[in-house]
Design an enzyme around this catalytic site. Structure first.
Site, PDB file in Angstrom:
ATOM      1  N   LEU A 112     -12.181  13.520 -25.342  1.00  0.00           N
ATOM      2  CA  LEU A 112     -12.612  14.787 -25.944  1.00  0.00           C
ATOM      3  C   LEU A 112     -11.700  15.929 -25.512  1.00  0.00           C
ATOM      4  CD1 LEU A 112     -16.421  14.176 -25.371  1.00  0.00           C
ATOM      5  CD2 LEU A 112     -15.004  13.500 -27.319  1.00  0.00           C
ATOM      6  N   ARG A 113     -10.793  15.646 -24.578  1.00  0.00           N
ATOM      7  CA  ARG A 113      -9.737  16.574 -24.142  1.00  0.00           C
ATOM      8  C   ARG A 113     -10.246  17.730 -23.299  1.00  0.00           C
ATOM      9  NH1 ARG A 113      -5.915  12.966 -24.582  1.00  0.00           N
ATOM     10  NH2 ARG A 113      -5.086  12.641 -26.661  1.00  0.00           N
TER      11      ARG A 113
ATOM     12  N   ASP B 297     -11.177   4.666 -29.873  1.00  0.00           N
ATOM     13  CA  ASP B 297     -10.031   5.040 -29.042  1.00  0.00           C
ATOM     14  C   ASP B 297      -9.474   6.396 -29.504  1.00  0.00           C
ATOM     15  OD1 ASP B 297      -8.108   5.001 -27.118  1.00  0.00           O
ATOM     16  OD2 ASP B 297      -6.779   3.599 -28.150  1.00  0.00           O
TER      17      ASP B 297
ATOM     18  N   HIS C  21      -4.714  15.145 -30.944  1.00  0.00           N
ATOM     19  CA  HIS C  21      -3.546  15.845 -30.403  1.00  0.00           C
ATOM     20  C   HIS C  21      -3.306  17.153 -31.149  1.00  0.00           C
ATOM     21  CE1 HIS C  21      -1.941  13.123 -27.446  1.00  0.00           C
ATOM     22  NE2 HIS C  21      -2.010  12.099 -28.269  1.00  0.00           N
TER      23      HIS C  21
END
Lengths: 326, 425
Positions: B64-65, B306, B310
């Site tokens: 989820l960054r 997965d 970005h």
């Protein structure tokens, strides 16, 4: 989706970029060789210039050091009367935060017509061609381990000057195939031009996995591999690969894969010896062979200029003019 | 909030229920299947005629960054994307910045997820401190704070001794170890499957043995330590065989695969398409087929996204200079349903691999539609035709190689813990 088309070609199948030999027809490769033939005489004249690309701006964009390749591209462009800008972008400049794309945007603002690109990453020339504006042509002067198509074409040109046809030829490429963009482009060129057999020779550590589908036969023994071949192409062994896990030492490499008068004797009596340079004397080739009568290594350098003139004039759409110049 | 989902075909692989039925929901739970109880008055009715109703998807691996990479995506942005894709539970790996090796980071993530309230976020804690592969993390503290397992994510545990100790310790606290099997030396600087394609393109290869050697070592350690282990995102047919044999021998191991590995191969890299730069790399067609077989034979029990969203810059550059990963939440269900169309899985099996099976791996009481269960529900229109476009993606990352793919079937409603979190316009 753009990546499914051959981005090297215009809609009417003319050369727009020159990124890789793969996917180009025999007709286009033959055109390049024929066009190069017309440029050979230019170098032999007192005034070594033709006005084919007058007013065009060519940017040599080198992200990786190279004197020889850059110089021949520069000379080729100047003989076609183009304006040439040399830009050496060290790796540190791009790692300072400026992305490759930002660098390109800046260069586009200088209104150039062609980028000649060398970069240490495979696919860099494709990336630049995919992201450059439509009016810019890109020539790949070497990207990572992927391709070096002008080098391969100058090698084909040299071979053609020594043999009547490609069809009957057996060609052996010897050395570090794994890391060699030159070898990959040569293999594509040779198979497209229809040689009888292409062999790659080297220890397993320097032969890439599953290379056979490219149309080559693999040999791990130099003598067997050279048996009866017409052309021997030696590859340069980079210093950093001479010791460590790939090879134990340069001495042992020379013992097993070095080209000497002895090992060359396995090839045909008429066989020629080539090398893209620069040579490691005593590592991949003995001085006697490199400087001997069968060596065409210096011819390759001279031919490089004519072949690069041909490619540059063709991608800038001056193909017809170039042929008419004869 | 009381919701009635009316007239849909309810498919629940756990109970093997598959029939047209109404689903009544109140207080976050499923009240009944079939006729709603007398006196049930719905605040909201979802008409589901000709639609399928199945449990909300449990995704075993979604980055989820947040924290650390908020310029790429956030918990709020990605849970919203999950809701639009029928995913109600997301399992996030510990390689955030800072690493999830202590309760504070974990609690912060859970708090942000609760505030966004689009989907359930569960997290795997670090196996070793800072993921350095040297010292054990405080696994018990992580477990008590709600970690659903422990993992070293993409970071290798190079020392077999440390891995043995970590497995023994995790086993002592009844924690599942999630393993990403990759030998760091064999991977070296590779970026594509080692084979004819990487050779032709001059890309440094990642050999099949980078995965099989790591799987083989870890299986030996699992056998020795008795730890419950889950292999994440297999990419090779041979690793699938190794795990099948271990399962046959009675080892407590499970495995998953990402949806894109079941559809793409290294050939899709084409002219250096950076959207196909993933880790593990896209493998050969025989690997894709071996993984499909592993799904059918149940060696591989779950399919995950997965998900790795970005920013645009991450995918701009020569192939090996781009960051690996696919923004994959929105293609998880469509790609899995495509396996049904391709006769790889039955509809029931496909849904099981997205719901009850991953829920079992996490040890959570999710992935089912039965009375009393938590009301995570996906309502799906099986005939809706659509084309994926990067511009239309909900995720903050639009890095997908599936742009332009045509799909049949789309999520129309998602319910998370009894609340409507997504409705198609």
């Amino acid at each position: 989706m753009s990546y499914r088309q051959n981005i090297q070609l215009t809609p009417d199948k003319k050369l727009k970029h020159f990124l890789t030999i793969e996917g180009l027809s025999r007709a286009i490769l033959t055109d390049i060789l024929d066009t190069a033939e017309t440029f050979v005489s230019v170098g032999e004249q007192a005034v070594k210039k033709v006005p084919i690309l007058r007013g065009k701006t060519i940017v040599n964009l080198f992200f990786e050091n190279s004197t020889r390749t850059r110089t021949t591209f520069e000379l080729a462009a100047k003989r076609l009367s183009a304006d040439v800008l040399n830009i050496n972008i060290s790796v540190s400049a791009t790692s300072k935060g400026e992305s490759l794309l930002d660098t390109l945007r800046n260069l586009e603002a200088m209104q150039s017509d062609m980028f000649v690109v060398r970069h240490s990453e495979s696919g860099a020339a494709h990336f630049i061609a995919q992201n450059a504006p439509d009016h810019i042509s890109v020539i790949n002067a070497g990207d990572g381990c992927h391709a070096h198509p002008t080098q391969a074409m100058l090698d084909m040109f040299t071979i053609r000057r020594h043999f009547p046809s490609f069809n009957q030829l057996k060609v052996a490429i010897v050395g570090d195939i794994l890391h060699s963009r030159v070898a990959r482009s040569q293999i594509h060129a040779l198979t497209t031009l229809g040689v009888e057999e292409v062999r790659v020779i080297g220890p397993k550590t320097l032969i890439p996995t599953d290379v056979e589908p490219m149309g080559v036969h693999v040999y791990h023994d130099l003598r067997q591999g050279l048996d009866d071949v017409d052309v021997v192409i030696m590859l340069r062994l980079q210093n950093e690969r001479m010791q460590g896990a790939l090879l134990p030492s340069p001495q042992e490499y020379f013992q097993s894969y070095g080209l000497t008068e002895n090992t060359l004797a396995y090839a045909r009596p008429t066989a020629i010896v080539m090398h893209p340079g620069p040579i490691n004397r005593g590592v991949e080739i003995s001085s006697k062979v490199a400087d001997g009568p069968r060596s065409v290594i210096l011819e390759q350098v001279t031919n490089g200029i004519a072949v690069r003139m041909a490619v540059m004039s063709m991608v800038l759409g001056s193909y017809a003019a170039a042929r008419g110049e004869k | 909030m009381r919701i009635l989902i009316k007239g849909g075909r309810v498919i629940d692989p756990k109970t093997q229920f598959d029939a047209v039925a109404d689903v009544a929901i109140a207080n976050g739970k499923i009240i009944s299947l079939g006729k709603a109880p007398a006196g049930f008055e719905a605040d909201k009715v979802i008409e589901a005629n000709d639609h399928w109703v199945f449990p909300g998807i449990v995704d075993l691996c979604a980055r989820l960054r947040e924290p650390g990479f908020e310029y790429k995506a956030t918990i709020a942005s990605e849970t919203a994307a999950a809701a639009s894709a029928g995913i109600t539970t997301l399992c996030s790996p510990p390689d955030t910045v800072p690493v999830i090796d202590n309760a504070t980071v974990l609690e912060m993530i859970y708090h942000r997820a609760e505030r966004a309230n689009n989907a359930r976020v569960v997290s795997i804690g670090a196996l070793t401190a800072k993921l350095e592969g040297k010292n054990l993390s405080e696994m018990l503290a992580l477990k008590n704070a709600g970690a659903v397992g422990v993992s070293n994510a993409f970071k290798p545990v190079k020392s077999s001794l440390v891995m043995r100790r970590a497995m023994e310790y995790a086993s002592s606290h009844d924690l599942t170890v999630f393993l990403y099997a990759e030998d760091p030396w064999l991977r070296a600087g590779g970026c594509a499957h080692e084979g004819a394609i990487s050779t032709r393109m001059g890309l440094t290869g990642i050999p099949e043995i980078a995965e099989t050697i790591a799987v083989a070592r870890d299986l030996a350690l699992i056998e020795r330590t008795g730890v419950r282990a889950h292999f994440c995102r297999l990419s090779t047919a041979k690793a699938e065989r190794l795990i099948a044999r271990a399962q046959h021998d009675g080892l407590p191991v499970t495995a998953d695969v990402s949806a894109h590995q079941l559809h793409l191969s290294d050939m899709d890299i084409g002219d250096f398409n950076a959207d196909c730069n993933v880790r593990p790399p896209l493998r050969a067609l025989r690997d894709r087929d071996g993984l499909r077989r592993g799904l059918r034979e149940k060696t591989i029990s779950a399919i995950c996204s997965d998900h790795q969203p970005h920013d645009i810059d991450a995918k701009i550059g020569p192939f090996n200079n781009t960051e690996p990963g696919i923004s994959a939440l929105e293609t998880l269900l469509p790609l899995t349903m495509r396996l049904v169309r391709d006769n790889v899985l039955s509809l029931n099996e496909a849904i099981a691999k997205l719901t009850i099976e991953p829920a079992k791996i996490l040890g959570l009481p999710l992935g089912t539609i039965e009375a009393g269960a938590i009301a995570d529900v996906c309502v799906y229109d099986p005939e809706k035709y659509w084309v994926l476009s990067k511009e239309a993606m909900v995720s903050a990352g639009n890095n997908t190689p599936f742009s332009g793919w045509e799909f049949e079937g789309k999520v129309v409603h998602t319910l998370y813990a009894g609340q409507s979190v997504y409705s198609a316009k």
